[in-house]
Design a protein around this motif. Structure first.
Motif, mmCIF file in Angstrom:
data_model
loop_
_atom_site.group_PDB
_atom_site.id
_atom_site.type_symbol
_atom_site.label_atom_id
_atom_site.label_comp_id
_atom_site.label_asym_id
_atom_site.label_seq_id
_atom_site.Cartn_x
_atom_site.Cartn_y
_atom_site.Cartn_z
ATOM 1 N N LEU A 153 0.829 -1.207 0.000
ATOM 2 C CA LEU A 153 0.000 0.000 0.000
ATOM 3 C C LEU A 153 0.862 1.255 0.000
ATOM 4 C CD1 LEU A 153 -2.777 1.332 0.149
ATOM 5 C CD2 LEU A 153 -2.653 1.137 2.655
ATOM 6 N N GLY A 154 1.918 1.261 0.803
ATOM 7 C CA GLY A 154 2.801 2.424 0.853
ATOM 8 C C GLY A 154 3.481 2.693 -0.474
ATOM 9 N N VAL A 155 3.963 1.639 -1.122
ATOM 10 C CA VAL A 155 4.632 1.789 -2.419
ATOM 11 C C VAL A 155 3.650 2.285 -3.483
ATOM 12 C CG1 VAL A 155 5.764 0.538 -4.292
ATOM 13 C CG2 VAL A 155 6.427 0.083 -1.915
ATOM 14 N N VAL A 156 2.440 1.719 -3.488
ATOM 15 C CA VAL A 156 1.418 2.157 -4.452
ATOM 16 C C VAL A 156 1.070 3.626 -4.224
ATOM 17 C CG1 VAL A 156 -1.001 1.887 -5.155
ATOM 18 C CG2 VAL A 156 0.439 -0.128 -4.807
ATOM 19 N N LEU A 157 0.944 4.030 -2.968
ATOM 20 C CA LEU A 157 0.609 5.413 -2.659
ATOM 21 C C LEU A 157 1.716 6.364 -3.108
ATOM 22 C CD1 LEU A 157 -1.271 7.468 -1.410
ATOM 23 C CD2 LEU A 157 -0.270 6.961 0.848
ATOM 24 N N ILE A 158 2.956 5.962 -2.907
ATOM 25 C CA ILE A 158 4.073 6.792 -3.373
ATOM 26 C C ILE A 158 4.017 6.947 -4.886
ATOM 27 C CG2 ILE A 158 6.584 6.825 -3.681
ATOM 28 C CD1 ILE A 158 6.835 5.666 -0.868
ATOM 29 N N GLY A 159 3.691 5.861 -5.584
ATOM 30 C CA GLY A 159 3.572 5.934 -7.035
ATOM 31 C C GLY A 159 2.465 6.880 -7.479
ATOM 32 N N LEU A 160 1.324 6.838 -6.783
ATOM 33 C CA LEU A 160 0.206 7.717 -7.108
ATOM 34 C C LEU A 160 0.548 9.186 -6.826
ATOM 35 C CD1 LEU A 160 -2.768 5.626 -5.631
ATOM 36 C CD2 LEU A 160 -2.184 5.920 -8.052
ATOM 37 N N LEU A 161 1.278 9.409 -5.757
ATOM 38 C CA LEU A 161 1.688 10.782 -5.429
ATOM 39 C C LEU A 161 2.696 11.306 -6.454
ATOM 40 C CD1 LEU A 161 2.036 10.399 -1.561
ATOM 41 C CD2 LEU A 161 0.399 11.887 -2.732
ATOM 42 N N ALA A 162 3.669 10.454 -6.778
ATOM 43 C CA ALA A 162 4.699 10.863 -7.725
ATOM 44 C C ALA A 162 4.102 11.105 -9.117
ATOM 45 C CB ALA A 162 5.792 9.779 -7.815
ATOM 46 N N GLY A 163 3.064 10.346 -9.470
ATOM 47 C CA GLY A 163 2.431 10.508 -10.757
ATOM 48 C C GLY A 163 1.386 11.589 -10.814
ATOM 49 N N GLY A 164 1.146 12.231 -9.673
ATOM 50 C CA GLY A 164 0.177 13.304 -9.640
ATOM 51 C C GLY A 164 -1.265 12.860 -9.644
ATOM 52 N N VAL A 165 -1.502 11.564 -9.412
ATOM 53 C CA VAL A 165 -2.881 11.046 -9.402
ATOM 54 C C VAL A 165 -3.649 11.577 -8.198
ATOM 55 C CG1 VAL A 165 -4.311 8.961 -9.331
ATOM 56 C CG2 VAL A 165 -2.169 8.981 -10.631
ATOM 57 N N VAL A 166 -2.976 11.667 -7.062
ATOM 58 C CA VAL A 166 -3.578 12.238 -5.855
ATOM 59 C C VAL A 166 -2.677 13.337 -5.323
ATOM 60 C CG1 VAL A 166 -4.847 10.172 -5.201
ATOM 61 C CG2 VAL A 166 -2.498 10.474 -4.404
ATOM 62 N N SER A 167 -3.282 14.273 -4.608
ATOM 63 C CA SER A 167 -2.521 15.362 -4.011
ATOM 64 C C SER A 167 -2.117 14.988 -2.591
ATOM 65 C CB SER A 167 -3.368 16.641 -3.988
ATOM 66 O OG SER A 167 -2.717 17.656 -3.244
ATOM 67 N N ALA A 168 -0.952 15.406 -2.187
ATOM 68 C CA ALA A 168 -0.449 15.057 -0.854
ATOM 69 C C ALA A 168 -1.172 15.791 0.253
ATOM 70 C CB ALA A 168 1.054 15.345 -0.762
ATOM 71 N N THR A 169 -1.785 16.934 -0.061
ATOM 72 C CA THR A 169 -2.448 17.731 0.975
ATOM 73 C C THR A 169 -3.932 17.914 0.678
ATOM 74 O OG1 THR A 169 -1.844 19.771 -0.170
ATOM 75 C CG2 THR A 169 -0.356 18.972 1.530
#
Length: 337
Positions: free
Chosen positions: A321-337
């Protein structure tokens, strides 16, 4: 909410203050039900319920449900714990209160029935005898008395830190980059506890030191992504407690802290202090009820699971889950804030 601003209804489901600032989007019933379900499923597992609520609300609903919503819905899961452990909790509370009263009133041991005397023996309870105690239940009484003190003492650290850092907990600590990192980092901590922990001592051998260490470990749960049960159970494993003993005390330890946090957060849940999904009172109630029902089933399942299985299953899930979330954040799919 900005100082001096008053909420007014805006378009597209947003509430806007008179100063022009966006306070947040109204939560839908689907969102409330889904988030209540997520809370109930993940609260007792060592995977971080607050982290999951943060991820799900951002990934599927495009916004953060907020720390207050999380804290209030946790009241449902804690009610599930109270119901599941009602007999144990009632016995501990009763014994602690009566024993403290006896000590304060300086009753002599000669005037106390043998079955009520405080001893230092380890408990052996079979459930027969009056009031649920066996003829030799003084040892069980001693354990219940100690457990009451352990929960009280171990709750103090998170109570103090929760008040001191409440603003940071509701803002910066909910950054999804931090959630992703803590999912992975603490997965390694749980794996280390599972691997190196002796897992030999039963709950009856819990000490004051154990309670304090697990109490300080509980403070890490203030960071989404860590997991309250993961932190306290890992600390228990490192201390040599059996897996089921560590999980049981973890459940008991969470009751006062989570209940106080939920009640303290009720006003903020109805008057959100920033952007995010804003739930109505009815939605909060339904989400909390859903988390209660699902949470009760989760407690029963987890206790059976840890009696025969290791925490490695949760370690693998957290890392993925952590790795997938990092990928989504890095790809701009979700915003960190």
């Amino acid at each position: 909410m900005r100082p001096g601003c008053r909420k007014t209804e805006g378009g597209a489901g947003f509430r806007r203050c008179t100063g022009g600032c966006v306070v947040g989007e109204s939560m839908t019933w689907v969102q409330a039900l889904v988030l209540g379900l997520v809370q109930g499923l993940t609260e007792f597992l060592p995977v971080s319920s607050s982290g999951h609520l943060r991820i799900v609300s951002s990934l599927f609903f495009g916004d953060d449900a907020g720390a207050s919503f999380t804290a209030v819905t946790q009241l449902g899961t804690e009610a599930a714990v109270l119901l599941f452990f009602a007999k144990d909790i009632w016995r501990i509370v009763r014994v602690w209160c009566t024993t403290v009263f006896e000590k304060l009133t300086a009753r002599s041991r000669e005037n106390v029935p043998v079955s009520e005397m405080v001893t230092t023996k380890l408990p052996v309870v079979t459930g027969s005898g009056p009031a649920g105690y066996d003829p030799g239940a003084e040892a069980q009484r001693e354990l219940d008395y100690r457990m009451g003190w352990y929960v009280i003492i171990a709750t103090i650290p998170i109570g103090v830190l929760g008040l001191v850092f409440k603003d940071q907990i509701r803002t910066g600590a909910r950054n999804l980059w931090l959630v992703a990192i803590m999912l992975i980092v603490f997965a390694l901590v749980i794996a280390a506890a599972e691997h190196f922990g002796p897992k030999q001592r039963p709950l009856e051998q819990l000490t004051t030191r154990d309670g304090l260490v697990m109490g300080f470990a509980q403070c890490l749960a203030l960071i989404p992504g860590v997991s309250r049960s993961g932190a306290t159970s890992s600390a228990g494993l490192f201390l040599g407690l059996k897996r089921e003993a560590a999980v049981r005390f973890s459940f008991l330890l969470a009751i006062p802290a989570v209940t106080a946090s939920g009640l303290f957060s009720l006003p903020d849940a109805f008057e959100p202090a920033g952007e995010g999904l804003n739930a109505s009172g009815a939605q909060l109630l339904v989400a909390t009820l859903v988390s209660f029902v699902v949470g009760y089933a989760s407690v029963a399942w987890l206790l059976r699971f840890v009696a025969k299985h290791s925490f490695y299953w949760f370690v693998g899930y957290r890392i993925v889950l952590g790795v997938v979330l990092i990928g989504l954040l890095a790809g701009g799919v979700v915003s960190a804030t």
